[in-house]
Scaffold this motif. Structure first.
Motif, PDB file in Angstrom:
ATOM      1  N   LYS A  23       0.849  -1.191   0.000  1.00 20.78           N
ATOM      2  CA  LYS A  23       0.000   0.000   0.000  1.00 20.78           C
ATOM      3  C   LYS A  23       0.879   1.231   0.000  1.00 20.78           C
ATOM      4  N   LEU A  24       0.546   2.166  -0.874  1.00 25.48           N
ATOM      5  CA  LEU A  24       1.271   3.422  -0.940  1.00 25.48           C
ATOM      6  C   LEU A  24       0.225   4.516  -1.039  1.00 25.48           C
ATOM      7  N   TYR A  25       0.152   5.333  -0.021  1.00 31.52           N
ATOM      8  CA  TYR A  25      -0.846   6.410   0.038  1.00 31.52           C
ATOM      9  C   TYR A  25      -2.255   5.868  -0.218  1.00 31.52           C
ATOM     10  N   GLY A  26      -2.539   4.698   0.378  1.00 35.00           N
ATOM     11  CA  GLY A  26      -3.882   4.126   0.299  1.00 35.00           C
ATOM     12  C   GLY A  26      -4.172   3.329  -0.955  1.00 35.00           C
ATOM     13  N   LYS A  27      -3.228   3.302  -1.894  1.00 38.38           N
ATOM     14  CA  LYS A  27      -3.429   2.536  -3.133  1.00 38.38           C
ATOM     15  C   LYS A  27      -2.544   1.296  -3.108  1.00 38.38           C
ATOM     16  N   ILE A  28      -3.029   0.225  -3.750  1.00 36.08           N
ATOM     17  CA  ILE A  28      -2.214  -0.979  -3.890  1.00 36.08           C
ATOM     18  C   ILE A  28      -1.308  -0.783  -5.112  1.00 36.08           C
TER      19      ILE A  28
END
Length: 160
Positions: free
Chosen positions: A113-118
């Motif tokens: 997860k990066l800033y809420g995105k996969i």
């Protein structure tokens, strides 16, 4: 997605040979008989990775006194790693894994997860390999800041 399973204590650490920032080849097998801290980070010269590399450099003497070698692995090319070492006065060994083969073998590359995105990318991880080439400690999704202090505590190393 066929990501390797995460390593756990007792597993045999996957063998690797990678090029360091000086162009020399470094093989894990050449370090048998020593304890090795292998840490994976996304990119040289980014704030978190710089903090982590500087923390390892600041702790290197005491880690080596306790019998540990430190290898930092990123997908960066050796030339970029050499600039990183020079710019930050790093004393740890920096290894290049441009095709991410070793990262995948160590389960340090995959979905995260990066800033809420996969996204797919480098998973900041630290694997401690014992003198016999076995995994002693495996930590995934570690934080860049404060990680070395936590690792020292987990390894029961008193601050020197």
């Amino acid at each position: 997605m066929s990501d390797a399973a995460r390593l756990t204590p007792g597993d045999t650490a996957p063998e690797f040979t990678l090029t360091d920032d000086t162009g020399a080849e470094v093989a894990l097998g050449d370090l048998l008989g020593k304890k090795v801290i292998v840490y994976f980070y996304p990119a040289a010269m980014t704030p978190g990775c710089t903090k982590q590399a500087c923390d390892f450099t600041d702790s290197l003497d005491s880690l080596q006194a306790a019998g540990y070698e430190v290898l930092g692995i990123s997908p960066d090319k050796p030339e970029k790693l050499a600039k990183f070492r020079e710019k930050e006065s790093l004393t740890i060994r920096l290894l290049s894994d441009p095709d991410k083969t070793v990262m995948k073998e160590y389960a340090a590359f995959g979905e995260k997860k990066l800033y809420g995105k996969i996204v797919e990318g480098v998973i900041r991880s630290t694997i401690v390999v014992d003198e016999d080439g076995k995994v002693f400690l495996a930590q995934y999704n570690v934080k860049a800041t404060g990680h070395v202090a936590k690792l020292r505590k987990d390894l029961a190393l008193n601050d020197a």
